[in-house]
Design a protein around this motif. Structure first.
Motif, mmCIF file in Angstrom:
data_model
loop_
_atom_site.group_PDB
_atom_site.id
_atom_site.type_symbol
_atom_site.label_atom_id
_atom_site.label_comp_id
_atom_site.label_asym_id
_atom_site.label_seq_id
_atom_site.Cartn_x
_atom_site.Cartn_y
_atom_site.Cartn_z
ATOM 1 N N CYS A 26 1.531 23.171 66.811
ATOM 2 C CA CYS A 26 1.518 21.936 66.183
ATOM 3 C C CYS A 26 1.217 22.122 64.871
ATOM 4 N N GLN A 27 0.080 22.770 64.560
ATOM 5 C CA GLN A 27 -0.387 23.329 63.085
ATOM 6 C C GLN A 27 0.751 23.950 62.422
ATOM 7 N N GLU A 28 1.453 24.995 63.122
ATOM 8 C CA GLU A 28 2.469 25.590 62.592
ATOM 9 C C GLU A 28 3.654 25.013 62.103
ATOM 10 N N ILE A 29 4.164 23.951 62.843
ATOM 11 C CA ILE A 29 5.238 22.911 62.632
ATOM 12 C C ILE A 29 4.702 22.021 61.245
ATOM 13 N N LYS A 30 3.330 21.657 61.374
ATOM 14 C CA LYS A 30 3.087 20.895 60.379
ATOM 15 C C LYS A 30 3.043 21.661 59.005
ATOM 16 N N ASP A 31 2.681 22.971 58.920
ATOM 17 C CA ASP A 31 2.440 23.932 57.923
ATOM 18 C C ASP A 31 4.053 24.047 57.505
ATOM 19 N N ALA A 32 5.013 24.030 58.137
ATOM 20 C CA ALA A 32 6.499 24.295 57.825
ATOM 21 C C ALA A 32 6.918 23.262 57.160
ATOM 22 N N CYS A 33 6.180 22.232 57.423
ATOM 23 C CA CYS A 33 7.043 20.795 56.904
ATOM 24 C C CYS A 33 6.126 20.633 55.319
ATOM 25 N N LYS A 34 5.503 21.348 55.057
ATOM 26 C CA LYS A 34 4.604 20.974 53.649
ATOM 27 C C LYS A 34 5.644 21.275 52.321
ATOM 28 N N GLY A 35 5.490 20.757 51.557
ATOM 29 C CA GLY A 35 6.057 21.056 50.144
ATOM 30 C C GLY A 35 7.466 20.574 50.237
ATOM 31 N N ARG A 36 8.240 21.042 49.412
ATOM 32 C CA ARG A 36 9.784 20.679 49.265
ATOM 33 C C ARG A 36 10.554 21.228 50.035
ATOM 34 N N GLY A 37 10.978 20.618 51.300
ATOM 35 C CA GLY A 37 11.862 20.789 52.332
ATOM 36 C C GLY A 37 11.214 21.700 53.178
ATOM 37 N N MET A 38 11.542 21.499 54.374
ATOM 38 C CA MET A 38 11.142 22.175 55.606
ATOM 39 C C MET A 38 11.262 23.568 55.828
ATOM 40 N N ASN A 39 10.646 24.351 56.116
ATOM 41 C CA ASN A 39 10.973 25.821 56.315
ATOM 42 C C ASN A 39 11.460 25.665 57.924
ATOM 43 N N SER A 40 12.746 25.994 58.081
ATOM 44 C CA SER A 40 13.565 25.637 59.173
ATOM 45 C C SER A 40 13.374 26.936 59.972
ATOM 46 N N ASP A 41 13.228 28.101 59.435
ATOM 47 C CA ASP A 41 13.054 29.308 60.225
ATOM 48 C C ASP A 41 11.803 29.243 61.032
ATOM 49 N N ARG A 42 10.909 28.771 60.572
ATOM 50 C CA ARG A 42 9.352 28.646 61.161
ATOM 51 C C ARG A 42 9.727 27.728 62.363
ATOM 52 N N VAL A 43 10.287 26.656 61.839
ATOM 53 C CA VAL A 43 10.421 25.424 63.039
ATOM 54 C C VAL A 43 11.196 26.072 64.330
#
Length: 335
Positions: A26-43
């Motif tokens: 859950c925290q990893e998904i939350k972190d991947a969505c921080k900033g400008r644009g989601m880090n789709s690779d991490r999600v």
């Protein structure tokens, strides 16, 4: 066939509070969505590689921790076919199907394909779970919704499927003699009469235990020269034919039937991405067997089909789900 993970069948299915790994996802998904644009690779690594039982736990836990549902979060961070796929993945299996049904019957017109694909070939337990999930999401009774949104033979079929009254196999009742008799009943309700008695056909299709249904199919083939599947195709039409044929296929040869359904989403001009997403996610637990059937039937791997039909982040996530499927430490789905 059961397609929900075992935890969905547990009466105390709830948010886990002792799974550190789930909290970390859950925290990893939350972190991947921080900033400008989601880090789709991490999600994608989380949503694409987790088996359906753990992904369902992540969906439950995320809202407890952050006060916002995982689906809402991913919906706000993504779009298009990729975003639709993430939204399906972000719900527990039964809730995802309930949402599909609500959407299929919302507004003007009904998406009949969604109805027969979700309801066909399900076990009694999963029909009961789905009915409850639909009520929790919509406040409506699923049987009543189906009745108001469909008509004719198609309504009769779905009503029969929704009853969830498949009998247990009993060797003292389900004998070869009775199979012979029921094959005759099936024939007389269809090919052997002027007009079709859909009620008798649907009753045999929906209430007969799998082992016995195979016996009836064999007796029918021996006596009349073709299978129950071919008989349904001859006697029914439209959505009733598609739904009944699919329901029978999901009972007698589910992995082949799913493989053919996936192929159908890629047939003709353009790809039915929504249909493809539903197939890959809903049947995730059976993907190893489905991929084997797909290659045997079409001389082409499922991954190759996806590669040739779709692109971008959407393709990457679908392939990740398929490539990870053989690694799941889970039993084959109960048929």
């Amino acid at each position: 066939m059961n397609i929900y993970p075992e935890i969905i069948h547990e009466t105390d299915f709830k948010t886990p509070d002792d799974r550190v790994d789930i909290d970390e996802y859950c925290q990893e998904i939350k972190d991947a969505c921080k900033g400008r644009g989601m880090n789709s690779d991490r999600v994608n690594v989380i949503m694409g590689e987790l088996p359906s039982d753990e992904r369902s736990l992540v969906a439950l836990r995320y809202e407890d921790i952050f006060g916002k549902s995982l689906r809402e979060k991913l919906k706000s961070e993504s779009s298009g076919d990729y975003g639709e796929l993430l939204q399906i993945l972000s719900l527990p299996s039964h809730d995802a199907e309930a949402k599909m049904l609500v959407k299929a019957m919302k507004g003007l017109g009904t998406d009949e394909n969604v109805l027969w694909q979700i309801l066909g070939g399900r076990t009694n337990d999963e029909i009961a779970i789905l009915k409850k999930a639909y009520f929790n999401r919509s406040g409506l009774d699923l049987s009543n919704s189906i009745h108001s949104e469909t008509s004719g033979d198609f309504r009769k079929l779905l009503t029969c499927l929704l009853q969830g009254l498949t009998e247990d196999f009993d060797t003292s009742v389900h004998t070869e003699e009775k199979a012979y008799e029921d094959a005759e009943v099936f024939f007389k309700a269809g090919q052997g009469r002027w007009g079709t008695d859909e009620h008798k056909i649907f009753n045999i299709l929906c209430s007969t235990p799998l082992e016995y249904l195979r016996m009836v199919d064999e007796q029918y083939s021996t006596r009349y020269g073709y299978t129950l599947q071919k008989a349904l195709e001859k006697e029914l039409s439209g959505d009733a034919k598609y739904g009944a044929s699919f329901a029978l296929g999901m009972r007698l040869y589910p992995f082949d039937t799913i493989a053919k359904l996936i192929k159908s989403t890629c047939a003709g001009f353009g790809t039915d991405e929504k249909g493809l997403s539903r197939c890959i996610v809903r049947y995730q637990i059976a993907l190893p067997q489905v991929m084997e059937a797909h290659e045997r039937l079409f001389d082409k791997t499922l991954q190759d089909r996806i590669e040739s039909e779709v692109s971008g982040k959407y393709k990457d996530l679908l392939l990740m789900i398929c490539n990870k499927a053989p690694d799941y430490d889970a039993r084959p789905p109960a048929i």
